[in-house]
Design an enzyme around this catalytic site. Sequence first.
Site, short mmCIF file in Angstrom:
data_model
loop_
_atom_site.label_atom_id
_atom_site.label_comp_id
_atom_site.label_asym_id
_atom_site.label_seq_id
_atom_site.Cartn_x
_atom_site.Cartn_y
_atom_site.Cartn_z
N GLY A 45 -3.39 1.65 -6.76
CA GLY A 45 -2.52 2.14 -5.70
C GLY A 45 -2.07 3.58 -5.80
O GLY A 45 -1.77 4.21 -4.80
N GLU A 100 2.98 5.98 -10.67
CA GLU A 100 2.87 4.66 -10.04
C GLU A 100 3.11 4.80 -8.53
O GLU A 100 3.84 5.69 -8.09
CB GLU A 100 3.91 3.74 -10.69
CG GLU A 100 4.05 2.36 -10.09
CD GLU A 100 2.81 1.47 -10.20
OE1 GLU A 100 1.72 1.91 -9.82
OE2 GLU A 100 2.95 0.31 -10.65
N ASP A 101 2.51 3.91 -7.75
CA ASP A 101 2.67 4.00 -6.29
C ASP A 101 4.05 3.53 -5.85
O ASP A 101 4.75 4.22 -5.12
CB ASP A 101 1.57 3.21 -5.56
CG ASP A 101 1.43 1.77 -6.02
OD1 ASP A 101 2.13 1.34 -6.97
OD2 ASP A 101 0.61 1.04 -5.43
N ASP A 104 8.80 -2.00 -7.00
CA ASP A 104 9.33 -3.04 -6.11
C ASP A 104 10.33 -3.86 -6.93
O ASP A 104 11.48 -3.46 -7.06
CB ASP A 104 8.13 -3.85 -5.60
CG ASP A 104 8.49 -4.89 -4.56
OD1 ASP A 104 9.47 -4.69 -3.84
OD2 ASP A 104 7.79 -5.92 -4.48
N LYS A 132 11.74 0.49 -3.85
CA LYS A 132 12.41 -0.45 -2.93
C LYS A 132 13.62 -1.01 -3.65
O LYS A 132 13.56 -2.07 -4.27
CB LYS A 132 11.45 -1.61 -2.66
CG LYS A 132 10.87 -1.65 -1.28
CD LYS A 132 10.09 -2.92 -1.10
CE LYS A 132 8.67 -2.63 -0.76
NZ LYS A 132 7.86 -3.86 -0.63
N PHE A 153 6.86 -4.24 4.00
CA PHE A 153 5.57 -4.16 3.33
C PHE A 153 4.90 -2.84 3.73
O PHE A 153 4.46 -2.68 4.86
CB PHE A 153 4.67 -5.35 3.68
CG PHE A 153 3.45 -5.36 2.83
CD1 PHE A 153 3.50 -5.82 1.52
CD2 PHE A 153 2.25 -4.86 3.32
CE1 PHE A 153 2.37 -5.77 0.70
CE2 PHE A 153 1.12 -4.82 2.51
CZ PHE A 153 1.19 -5.29 1.21
N ARG A 166 -5.81 2.02 2.29
CA ARG A 166 -5.50 3.00 1.24
C ARG A 166 -5.78 4.42 1.74
O ARG A 166 -5.17 5.38 1.27
CB ARG A 166 -6.37 2.75 -0.01
CG ARG A 166 -6.04 1.45 -0.73
CD ARG A 166 -6.71 1.44 -2.10
NE ARG A 166 -6.82 0.11 -2.66
CZ ARG A 166 -5.84 -0.50 -3.34
NH1 ARG A 166 -4.70 0.12 -3.54
NH2 ARG A 166 -6.02 -1.71 -3.82
P1 5GP Z 1 6.64 -4.82 -8.89
O1 5GP Z 1 7.24 -5.91 -8.05
O2 5GP Z 1 6.16 -5.36 -10.19
O3 5GP Z 1 7.57 -3.65 -9.04
O4 5GP Z 1 5.37 -4.26 -8.08
C1 5GP Z 1 4.09 -4.75 -8.31
C2 5GP Z 1 3.04 -4.12 -7.46
O5 5GP Z 1 3.11 -4.77 -6.18
C3 5GP Z 1 3.14 -2.64 -7.11
O6 5GP Z 1 2.62 -1.79 -8.10
C4 5GP Z 1 2.29 -2.57 -5.86
O7 5GP Z 1 0.93 -2.48 -6.20
C5 5GP Z 1 2.58 -3.92 -5.20
N1 5GP Z 1 3.56 -3.78 -4.10
C6 5GP Z 1 4.88 -4.01 -4.13
N2 5GP Z 1 5.44 -3.78 -2.93
C7 5GP Z 1 4.43 -3.38 -2.11
C8 5GP Z 1 4.36 -2.98 -0.73
O8 5GP Z 1 5.34 -2.93 0.02
N3 5GP Z 1 3.12 -2.63 -0.26
C9 5GP Z 1 2.00 -2.65 -1.03
N4 5GP Z 1 0.84 -2.30 -0.46
N5 5GP Z 1 2.03 -3.03 -2.34
C10 5GP Z 1 3.23 -3.37 -2.86
#
Ligand code: 5GP
Length: 181
Positions: A45, A100-101, A104, A132, A153, A166
Amino acid sequence: MSFLPPNYHPLFSRGEIAQRILTLGAQITQSYKGKPLTVLVVLKGSYVFAADLVRAIELPINVEFIGLRSYGDRMTTSGVVEITMDVKHPLMGEHVLIVEDIVDTGLTLDYLIKNLRTRNPASLALAALLHKPSRTKVEVPIDYLGFEVPDKFVIGYGLDFAGKYRNLPEIGYLDPPPDMA
Ligand code: 5GP
């Protein structure tokens, strides 16, 4: 953009993203002057963000890649993370900046940071394009943040839905959200 679904709503334009990244690049340049910096890009990402961010850093950096997979879907991130492609380069004694992208729940980054600490880098910091805050389960300190986003999302600029979008040059969200089942 013609290839976008009807539930797409724009959030940040190419211009806003470019401007923000120039600011982050300047901050990183200031922070790491005179220090050897390894930028660690988390695949997939963050590859678009990283490509622009590294070009905004005016230092002789080293760029490495790591592949992660988080189990569960977006709604139920489990915190179980697998390293699908590890860094080939030893990080011991280096100043490491993770790119990191999106942060969340924070579970993926929490896992990665703990793992990288065991490799004894000189320092460890995080640059995240998006955060977020409403979804936080584990607090992860973000040293360089692009934008905060609502609990939607998001897609584009490297972030996908089911492998697509992407290549969208801006950031937006899908509402109603996609069925993640
Ligand atoms: P975490 O919940 O562990 O912080 O995030 C895990 C991964 O979920 C992120 O690195 C990302 O790849 C994906 N992710 C979380 N929220 C979103 C979103 O709103 N859109 C997209 N495309 N991926 C997300």
